[in-house]
Every structure is written in structure tokens, then in C-alpha cells.
Design an enzyme around this catalytic site. Structure first.
Site, PDB file in Angstrom:
ATOM      1  CD  GLU A   1       2.599   7.222   2.854  1.00 20.37           C
ATOM      2  OE1 GLU A   1       2.795   6.257   2.725  1.00 20.37           O
ATOM      3  OE2 GLU A   1       0.785   6.972   2.672  1.00 20.37           O
TER       4      GLU A   1
ATOM      5  CB  CYS B   1      -0.766  -0.212   1.597  1.00 23.93           C
ATOM      6  SG  CYS B   1      -1.524  -1.528   1.513  1.00 23.93           S
ATOM      7  CG  LEU B   2       3.317   2.049   3.275  1.00 23.08           C
ATOM      8  CD1 LEU B   2       4.118   2.277   4.136  1.00 23.08           C
ATOM      9  CD2 LEU B   2       2.933   2.902   3.711  1.00 23.08           C
TER      10      LEU B   2
ATOM     11  CB  THR C   1      12.004   9.258   8.053  1.00 24.56           C
ATOM     12  OG1 THR C   1      12.953   8.189   7.944  1.00 24.56           O
ATOM     13  CG2 THR C   1      11.554   9.123   8.673  1.00 24.56           C
ATOM     14  CG  HIS C   2      14.980  13.384   3.300  1.00 24.69           C
ATOM     15  ND1 HIS C   2      14.851  13.199   2.312  1.00 24.69           N
ATOM     16  CD2 HIS C   2      16.849  13.477   3.176  1.00 24.69           C
ATOM     17  CE1 HIS C   2      15.947  13.610   1.559  1.00 24.69           C
ATOM     18  NE2 HIS C   2      17.238  13.449   2.391  1.00 24.69           N
TER      19      HIS C   2
HETATM   20  P1  TGC Z   1      11.921  -6.066   5.194  1.00 25.43           P
HETATM   21  O1  TGC Z   1      12.798  -7.254   5.523  1.00 25.43           O
HETATM   22  O2  TGC Z   1      12.407  -5.396   3.912  1.00 25.43           O
HETATM   23  O3  TGC Z   1      10.318  -6.775   4.484  1.00 25.43           O
HETATM   24  C1  TGC Z   1       9.636  -7.357   5.361  1.00 25.43           C
HETATM   25  C2  TGC Z   1       9.124  -8.014   3.320  1.00 25.43           C
HETATM   26  O4  TGC Z   1       7.711  -7.093   2.648  1.00 25.43           O
HETATM   27  C3  TGC Z   1       8.264  -7.685   2.028  1.00 25.43           C
HETATM   28  N1  TGC Z   1       8.368  -6.027   0.928  1.00 25.43           N
HETATM   29  C4  TGC Z   1       7.856  -5.936   0.258  1.00 25.43           C
HETATM   30  N2  TGC Z   1       6.673  -6.062  -0.468  1.00 25.43           N
HETATM   31  C5  TGC Z   1       5.343  -5.456  -0.857  1.00 25.43           C
HETATM   32  N3  TGC Z   1       5.529  -4.464  -1.341  1.00 25.43           N
HETATM   33  C6  TGC Z   1       7.259  -3.477  -0.878  1.00 25.43           C
HETATM   34  N4  TGC Z   1       7.323  -1.885  -1.186  1.00 25.43           N
HETATM   35  C7  TGC Z   1       8.117  -4.637   0.123  1.00 25.43           C
HETATM   36  N5  TGC Z   1       8.834  -4.712   0.973  1.00 25.43           N
HETATM   37  C8  TGC Z   1       9.461  -5.405   1.561  1.00 25.43           C
HETATM   38  C9  TGC Z   1      10.060  -8.203   1.579  1.00 25.43           C
HETATM   39  O5  TGC Z   1      10.360  -9.050   0.692  1.00 25.43           O
HETATM   40  C10 TGC Z   1       9.265  -8.909   3.196  1.00 25.43           C
HETATM   41  O6  TGC Z   1       8.784  -9.879   2.132  1.00 25.43           O
HETATM   42  P2  TGC Z   1       8.885 -11.465   3.149  1.00 25.43           P
HETATM   43  O7  TGC Z   1       8.455 -12.601   2.739  1.00 25.43           O
HETATM   44  O8  TGC Z   1      10.572 -11.888   2.689  1.00 25.43           O
HETATM   45  O9  TGC Z   1       9.196 -11.420   4.720  1.00 25.43           O
HETATM   46  O10 TGC Z   1      11.018  -5.006   5.755  1.00 25.43           O
HETATM   47  P3  TGC Z   1      12.540  -4.425   7.190  1.00 25.43           P
HETATM   48  O11 TGC Z   1      11.633  -4.790   8.697  1.00 25.43           O
HETATM   49  O12 TGC Z   1      13.701  -4.972   7.313  1.00 25.43           O
HETATM   50  O13 TGC Z   1      11.733  -2.511   7.227  1.00 25.43           O
HETATM   51  C11 TGC Z   1      12.460  -2.388   5.887  1.00 25.43           C
HETATM   52  C12 TGC Z   1      11.808  -0.836   5.668  1.00 25.43           C
HETATM   53  C13 TGC Z   1      12.906  -0.185   6.758  1.00 25.43           C
HETATM   54  C14 TGC Z   1      11.646  -0.407   4.653  1.00 25.43           C
HETATM   55  C15 TGC Z   1      10.155  -0.479   6.277  1.00 25.43           C
HETATM   56  O14 TGC Z   1       9.689  -1.252   7.550  1.00 25.43           O
HETATM   57  C16 TGC Z   1      10.090   0.724   5.694  1.00 25.43           C
HETATM   58  O15 TGC Z   1       9.213   0.995   4.813  1.00 25.43           O
HETATM   59  N6  TGC Z   1       9.109   1.817   6.437  1.00 25.43           N
HETATM   60  C17 TGC Z   1       9.246   2.849   6.533  1.00 25.43           C
HETATM   61  C18 TGC Z   1       7.351   2.909   7.555  1.00 25.43           C
HETATM   62  C19 TGC Z   1       7.042   3.765   6.708  1.00 25.43           C
HETATM   63  O16 TGC Z   1       6.835   4.047   5.577  1.00 25.43           O
HETATM   64  N7  TGC Z   1       5.832   3.791   7.495  1.00 25.43           N
HETATM   65  C20 TGC Z   1       4.085   5.188   7.153  1.00 25.43           C
HETATM   66  C21 TGC Z   1       3.347   4.768   7.596  1.00 25.43           C
HETATM   67  S1  TGC Z   1       1.801   5.008   6.470  1.00 25.43           S
HETATM   68  C22 TGC Z   1       2.096   6.612   6.650  1.00 25.43           C
HETATM   69  O17 TGC Z   1       2.963   7.541   7.102  1.00 25.43           O
HETATM   70  C23 TGC Z   1       0.796   7.091   5.944  1.00 25.43           C
HETATM   71  S2  TGC Z   1       1.208   9.021   6.096  1.00 25.43           S
HETATM   72  C24 TGC Z   1      -0.107   9.716   4.947  1.00 25.43           C
HETATM   73  C25 TGC Z   1      -0.755  10.415   4.732  1.00 25.43           C
HETATM   74  O18 TGC Z   1      -1.268  11.038   5.631  1.00 25.43           O
HETATM   75  O19 TGC Z   1      -0.487  10.266   3.478  1.00 25.43           O
HETATM   76  P1  FAD Z   2      11.179   7.574  13.966  1.00 25.95           P
HETATM   77  O1  FAD Z   2      10.995   5.713  13.156  1.00 25.95           O
HETATM   78  O2  FAD Z   2      11.654   6.734  15.187  1.00 25.95           O
HETATM   79  O3  FAD Z   2      12.466   7.813  13.179  1.00 25.95           O
HETATM   80  C1  FAD Z   2      13.325   9.315  13.966  1.00 25.95           C
HETATM   81  C2  FAD Z   2      14.741   9.413  13.499  1.00 25.95           C
HETATM   82  O4  FAD Z   2      15.608   8.099  13.548  1.00 25.95           O
HETATM   83  C3  FAD Z   2      13.930  10.074  11.995  1.00 25.95           C
HETATM   84  O5  FAD Z   2      14.706  10.366  11.829  1.00 25.95           O
HETATM   85  C4  FAD Z   2      14.487   8.524  11.341  1.00 25.95           C
HETATM   86  O6  FAD Z   2      15.186   8.622   9.001  1.00 25.95           O
HETATM   87  C5  FAD Z   2      15.670   7.524  11.708  1.00 25.95           C
HETATM   88  N1  FAD Z   2      16.107   6.659  12.221  1.00 25.95           N
HETATM   89  C6  FAD Z   2      14.840   5.441  11.885  1.00 25.95           C
HETATM   90  N2  FAD Z   2      15.640   4.146  12.012  1.00 25.95           N
HETATM   91  C7  FAD Z   2      16.604   4.336  11.370  1.00 25.95           C
HETATM   92  C8  FAD Z   2      17.999   4.061  10.971  1.00 25.95           C
HETATM   93  N3  FAD Z   2      17.677   1.850  10.817  1.00 25.95           N
HETATM   94  N4  FAD Z   2      18.986   4.084  10.388  1.00 25.95           N
HETATM   95  C9  FAD Z   2      19.118   5.811  10.448  1.00 25.95           C
HETATM   96  N5  FAD Z   2      17.659   6.670  10.970  1.00 25.95           N
HETATM   97  C10 FAD Z   2      17.347   5.597  11.376  1.00 25.95           C
HETATM   98  N6  FAD Z   2       1.542   6.927  10.449  1.00 25.95           N
HETATM   99  C11 FAD Z   2       0.085   6.043  10.099  1.00 25.95           C
HETATM  100  O7  FAD Z   2       0.359   4.423  10.237  1.00 25.95           O
HETATM  101  N7  FAD Z   2      -0.396   6.366   9.145  1.00 25.95           N
HETATM  102  C12 FAD Z   2      -1.186   7.234   9.228  1.00 25.95           C
HETATM  103  O8  FAD Z   2      -2.429   7.793   8.738  1.00 25.95           O
HETATM  104  C13 FAD Z   2       0.036   8.191   9.687  1.00 25.95           C
HETATM  105  N8  FAD Z   2       0.313   9.690   8.677  1.00 25.95           N
HETATM  106  C14 FAD Z   2       0.740  10.356  10.086  1.00 25.95           C
HETATM  107  C15 FAD Z   2       1.125  11.698   9.802  1.00 25.95           C
HETATM  108  C16 FAD Z   2       1.846  12.604  10.223  1.00 25.95           C
HETATM  109  C17 FAD Z   2       1.401  14.332  10.501  1.00 25.95           C
HETATM  110  C18 FAD Z   2       2.950  12.262  10.410  1.00 25.95           C
HETATM  111  C19 FAD Z   2       3.505  13.645  10.650  1.00 25.95           C
HETATM  112  C20 FAD Z   2       2.918  11.118  10.481  1.00 25.95           C
HETATM  113  C21 FAD Z   2       2.538   9.933  10.094  1.00 25.95           C
HETATM  114  N9  FAD Z   2       2.288   8.660  10.025  1.00 25.95           N
HETATM  115  C22 FAD Z   2       1.307   7.874   9.751  1.00 25.95           C
HETATM  116  C23 FAD Z   2       3.276   8.163  10.979  1.00 25.95           C
HETATM  117  C24 FAD Z   2       4.666   8.695  10.121  1.00 25.95           C
HETATM  118  O9  FAD Z   2       5.047   7.059   9.091  1.00 25.95           O
HETATM  119  C25 FAD Z   2       5.722   7.603  11.300  1.00 25.95           C
HETATM  120  O10 FAD Z   2       5.693   9.065  11.463  1.00 25.95           O
HETATM  121  C26 FAD Z   2       7.217   7.385   9.783  1.00 25.95           C
HETATM  122  O11 FAD Z   2       7.377   6.451   9.456  1.00 25.95           O
HETATM  123  C27 FAD Z   2       9.179   7.665  11.424  1.00 25.95           C
HETATM  124  O12 FAD Z   2       7.939   6.986  12.131  1.00 25.95           O
HETATM  125  P2  FAD Z   2       8.916   7.786  14.641  1.00 25.95           P
HETATM  126  O13 FAD Z   2       8.020   9.018  13.844  1.00 25.95           O
HETATM  127  O14 FAD Z   2       8.435   6.824  14.688  1.00 25.95           O
HETATM  128  O15 FAD Z   2      10.673   7.813  13.656  1.00 25.95           O
END
Ligand code: TGC
Ligand code: FAD
Length: 392
Positions: free
Chosen positions: A371, A246-247, A373-374
Site C-alpha cells: 500500500e 482505492c489505495l 512503502t515507507h
Molecule cells: P501522479 O502523477 O502523482 O498521479 C497520477 C494521476 O493520479 C492522480 N492521483 C490520484 N487520484 C486519486 N486519488 C489519489 N490518491 C491520487 N493520487 C494521485 C493524479 O492527480 C494524477 O492524475 P492526472 O489526471 O493528472 O493523471 O502519479 P505518479 O506516477 O507520479 O505516482 C505517484 C505515486 C508514487 C505516489 C503513486 O504511484 C504511489 O502511490 N505508488 C505506490 C504504489 C502502491 O501503493 N501500490 C499498492 C499496491 S496495492 C497493495 O499493496 C495492496 S496490499 C493490501 C493488503 O494486503 O492489505
Molecule cells: P519497489 O518499488 O521495487 O521498491 C524497492 C525499494 O525502493 C523500496 O524501499 C522503495 O521505498 C524504494 N523506492 C522505490 N521508488 C523510490 C523512489 N522514487 N525514491 C526512493 N526510494 C524508492 N500489490 C497489489 O497490487 N495488490 C495486493 O493485493 C498486494 N498485496 C501485497 C501483499 C504482500 C504480502 C506484499 C509484500 C506486497 C503486496 N503488494 C500488493 C505489493 C506492494 O504494494 C508492493 O510490494 C509495494 O508497492 C512496493 O513495490 P515493490 O515491492 O516492487 O518495491
């Protein structure tokens, strides 16, 4: 706030690469933003409230499920149209684009892709029309960048699932009708569950005191022994790959959306610089301000080309997660830097709500964090090119 005189830069004639449908969809979204978003958004941001009155308009321009088939109420458009809609909405405000991103890519996408036919029919048409608003719960208090450590869990109780845990920083949470929630089962496998407002034990407190995305509602999702009906589980894909899929879609939309915010800052700064006289001439005639403006339009043009090529790859089903990360990271960083520079072009006026720049700048501080971080997107590129993940 000043009247919306926005004119989009197109320095490399990128319009020539778009189809007639792309331009129609883009122009309809652009006109709607001028009419329905620009006149009200500053007030809503100042009072930290989401403008619910625009939900039906967002649905009408196809912002809820642009690429979901029409048979489920979506707009049935391609990925470039989806990107252009996000660009235009974020030109108005990143918080409004957030609502559209979450609804389309984080709620409709998983129900369409991982759900069954009954779930699609039950939820998608209502989400497409804006009758239902959804949110997406992945982030937790102790798990942001590493969602695989999530603690939210559910237990199979025979005739239902029992859900416990908490999600934080959730866009749309305070008024969402449904939440797509990621939780672990007793074996530790991640699944998506559809939780509906009104289920006992489910609450969505609002997060206050944000300096960023003030016109977007952010909140928590609290699950205290919530009984989730068995038919509400998404079964076609499980594991962390399901929410990460989804991301991919939402991050792609943000890569386009950030261009809109940057265009608005550039256009505002260009117009202001031509009109503002200091030392007997427009500040636009000074080399220092021209450097800022010339660099802005260069970076916007590069970002447009990156997004367009990514859109072509996405249409062909070939865009990789790492390619999407590169575009999200580059384009949001580009927009934030442009907002900071544009703010300076306006001098003191740049800090007021008379102009959109400071609001964009503050919003983009969230967009560069959510979605992924940088830093995380850089690490995704690093892992992709070296084959050596450096997350831990
Ligand atoms: P990793 O070992 O890399 O992957 C775990 C499993 O997932 C598979 N995979 C994917 N599958 C589909 N699509 C992708 N893009 C995929 N990326 C990885 C991978 O193959 C593996 O599969 P399997 O079968 O081997 O288990 O996972 P990791 O735990 O090492 O984490 C990798 C990392 C750090 C890149 C990932 O977890 C990540 O992207 N972290 C950032 C979290 C994030 O973006 N959170 C967003 C929350 S939602 C949000 O912010 C909404 S804001 C919306 C708004 O208001 O606009
Ligand atoms: P952390 O993971 O604690 O990171 C803190 C700092 O450490 C960052 O600078 C990061 O880059 C750094 N860091 C982390 N890991 C590493 C590493 N391995 N190496 C080097 N540096 C690292 N989430 C949802 O699920 N759904 C939503 O709808 C949603 N909406 C949001 C709306 C807003 C306004 C905001 C601010 C956030 C939202 N989020 C949502 C959450 C967002 O996805 C998280 O804030 C984001 O993924 C980062 O997680 P964190 O804030 O816990 O930071």
C-alpha cells in the site's frame, strides 16, 4: 498459544470521543477476534495457510464493506467504525486484516465507486456476505512503487476485451473468486476490469516461502489471452487516479489497523513484565523496561489521535491523500518499532509462537511495504508540502 487476555490501552480516554455505535461495532469485533481468531491464528501462520473458516465471521462483524450502503449488502457504517473494525482485526493478525482491507477497499470500493448499477448489484452483496472473495491487481514484476509504468494491457476485440500480462504479490489471489485488475488499453489509458476465476487463460499461482503475513494467501495473477466480457469494465473513472483512489481507502484502514497490532504487543509486554521475576522483582519494576513500556503507550496514544482526527476528516469528505499517507506511514512505523521493543521485553519467550509479538513483528514488515512503502509515503508528504514531487 496463551489464552487471549487482551485489554486495550486507552490512556487519553479516547473512548469518550466515540459514539455509542462506534463502541458497539468495536466491541463486537473485539469479542469476535478473541473467540474466532486468537485461538487458531498461530497454527495457521505456522502452516502458512489462510483460515477460510473465519470468512463468514468477518462478514458478520461488518468487515466486508463496512461503509458500503446496506442496500448493496454493506454495513452502512461511517469511516471511524471502519477504522475501529480494522484496528480490532489487526489486533488479531495483519494477514486477516489484509483480507478484509482488500475485500472492502480494493474490490468493493472500486465496484461501488467506479462501477455501474448492474455491476454493483451483481457483485457487492456476494462480496459483503463473503460468498465471493476478491483481490486487487496493481503491482507487477517490473512495476511496484511506480504503477503508472504497468505493462498489463487489453485490446478491444469488438465483442470482448483480450487481456494479457501478469500481476505479482497479490493478497487473496490463490482463492479469490474475482480480481479487480488494472490494465492499459491500446492508447495507454489505465482501466479497471473485473476478471472472474474460471475464465480461460487466467491463473493464480501461490507465492510460497514468506516469513511475513503467513496466515494471508499471496499469489500472482497471470493473464494469457483472457477474454473479458465487455460488461466487466469499470468505466466511471480511468487513469492512475482510479486505483490510487482505492489505495486512499485501504491506507486509511491500515493506519487504524496498525494501532491494533501495536496495542496487542504493548498489552502482552506489560502483562509479561509484571509477572516475570528477575533479580528478585518483576522486570516491570526496572527503569529500562518501564522506559520501553511508557514509550509504547505514548506512541500508541499519539497514533490513536492521528487516526481519529483523520477519521473525522474522512467522514466529512475532507481527508487528503497526503494526510492519509502521513497516518499510514507514522502508524505502521510506530507499530513495527513497538513490536521490536515488546519482543525484547519477553526475552527468549518473545521469539516463540506462545505469544503473538513475533508474528505481529514479521507481519508488519509487509505492512510497511505494501500500500505504498515507507519511503513513498514520505515522498508523498514531501511533494505535498513543497509542491515539488521527488519520485523521479
Ligand atoms: P501522479 O502523477 O502523482 O498521479 C497520477 C494521476 O493520479 C492522480 N492521483 C490520484 N487520484 C486519486 N486519488 C489519489 N490518491 C491520487 N493520487 C494521485 C493524479 O492527480 C494524477 O492524475 P492526472 O489526471 O493528472 O493523471 O502519479 P505518479 O506516477 O507520479 O505516482 C505517484 C505515486 C508514487 C505516489 C503513486 O504511484 C504511489 O502511490 N505508488 C505506490 C504504489 C502502491 O501503493 N501500490 C499498492 C499496491 S496495492 C497493495 O499493496 C495492496 S496490499 C493490501 C493488503 O494486503 O492489505
Ligand atoms: P519497489 O518499488 O521495487 O521498491 C524497492 C525499494 O525502493 C523500496 O524501499 C522503495 O521505498 C524504494 N523506492 C522505490 N521508488 C523510490 C523512489 N522514487 N525514491 C526512493 N526510494 C524508492 N500489490 C497489489 O497490487 N495488490 C495486493 O493485493 C498486494 N498485496 C501485497 C501483499 C504482500 C504480502 C506484499 C509484500 C506486497 C503486496 N503488494 C500488493 C505489493 C506492494 O504494494 C508492493 O510490494 C509495494 O508497492 C512496493 O513495490 P515493490 O515491492 O516492487 O518495491
Amino acid at each position: 498459544m496463551k489464552p487471549d487476555l487482551f485489554e486495550a490501552p486507552d490512556y487519553y480516554n479516547i473512548d469518550d470521543l466515540l459514539s455509542e455505535e462506534h463502541k458497539l461495532v468495536r466491541d463486537a469485533a473485539r469479542q469476535w477476534v478473541k473467540r474466532a481468531v486468537s485461538p487458531i491464528i498461530e497454527d495457521y501462520a505456522q502452516k502458512a495457510e489462510f483460515p477460510k473458516e473465519i470468512l463468514s465471521g468477518l462478514a458478520e462483524i461488518g468487515a466486508f464493506g463496512p461503509y458500503i450502503p446496506e442496500s448493496y449488502g454493506g454495513a452502512g457504517l461511517d469511516q471511524i467504525s471502519y477504522g475501529l473494525i480494522m484496528q480490532e482485526i489487526e489486533r488479531g493478525d495483519s494477514g486477516v486484516r489484509s483480507t478484509a482491507s482488500v475485500q472492502s477497499s480494493l474490490v468493493m470500493y472500486p465496484i461501488y465507486t467506479y462501477g455501474n448499477e448492474e455491476q454493483r448489484k451483481k457483485y457487492l452483496p456476494k462480496l459483503a456476505s463473503g460468498e465471493y472473495i476478491g483481490c486487487f491487481g496493481l503491482t507487477e514484476p517490473n512495476h511496484g512503487s511506480n504503477p503508472s509504468g504497468m505493462e498489463t494491457k487489453y485490446k478491444d476485440m469488438g465483442d470482448h476485451y483480450l487481456l494479457n500480462g501478469a500481476k505479482l504479490w497479490i493478497s487473496n489471489a490463490p482463492f479469490a473468486d474475482i480480481a479487480v485488475v488494472w490494465a492499459k488499453n491500446e492508447e495507454g489509458r489505465i482501466h479497471g476490469l473485473i476478471v472472474e476465476r474460471g475464465m480461460e487463460g487466467f491463473s493464480t499461482p501461490t507465492t510460497h516461502n514468506k516469513w511475513s503475513l503467513r496466515a494471508s494467501a499471496t499469489g500472482e495473477l497471470i493473464f494469457d489471452n483472457v477474454k473479458v466480457p465487455k460488461e466487466n469494465i469499470l468505466l466511471s473513472k480511468t487513469g492512475l487516479g482510479a486505483p490510487l483512489g482505492c489505495l486512499d481507502s485501504a491506507r486509511y484502514g491500515i493506519a487504524w489497523g496498525a494501532i491494533g497490532a501495536a496495542m496487542d504487543c504493548y498489552d502482552t509486554a506489560l502483562r509479561y513484565a509484571k509477572e516475570r521475576i528477575q533479580f528478585g522483582k518483576p522486570i516491570a519494576a526496572t527503569q529500562l523496561q518501564q522506559k520501553k513500556l511508557a514509550e509504547m503507550v505514548t506512541e500508541i496514544t499519539k497514533a490513536q489521535l492521528l487516526a481519529l482526527r483523520l477519521g473525522q476528516l474522512k467522514n466529512e469528505g475532507k481527508a487528503t491523500t497526503a494526510q492519509i499517507s502521513m497516518a499510514k506511514r507514522n502508524n505502521v512505523d510506530m507499530a513495527l518499532k513497538i513490536a521490536r521493543e515488546a519482543r525484547q521485553v519477553l526475552g527468549a519467550m518473545g521469539i516463540t509462537g506462545e505469544y503473538s509479538i513475533m508474528r505481529h513483528m514479521m507481519n508488519l514488515e509487509s505492512v510497511i511495504t505494501y500500500e505504498g512503502t515507507h519511503d513513498i509515503h514520505l515522498l508523498i508528504t514531501g511533494a505535498d508540502i513543497t509542491g515539488m514531487p521527488a519520485f523521479q
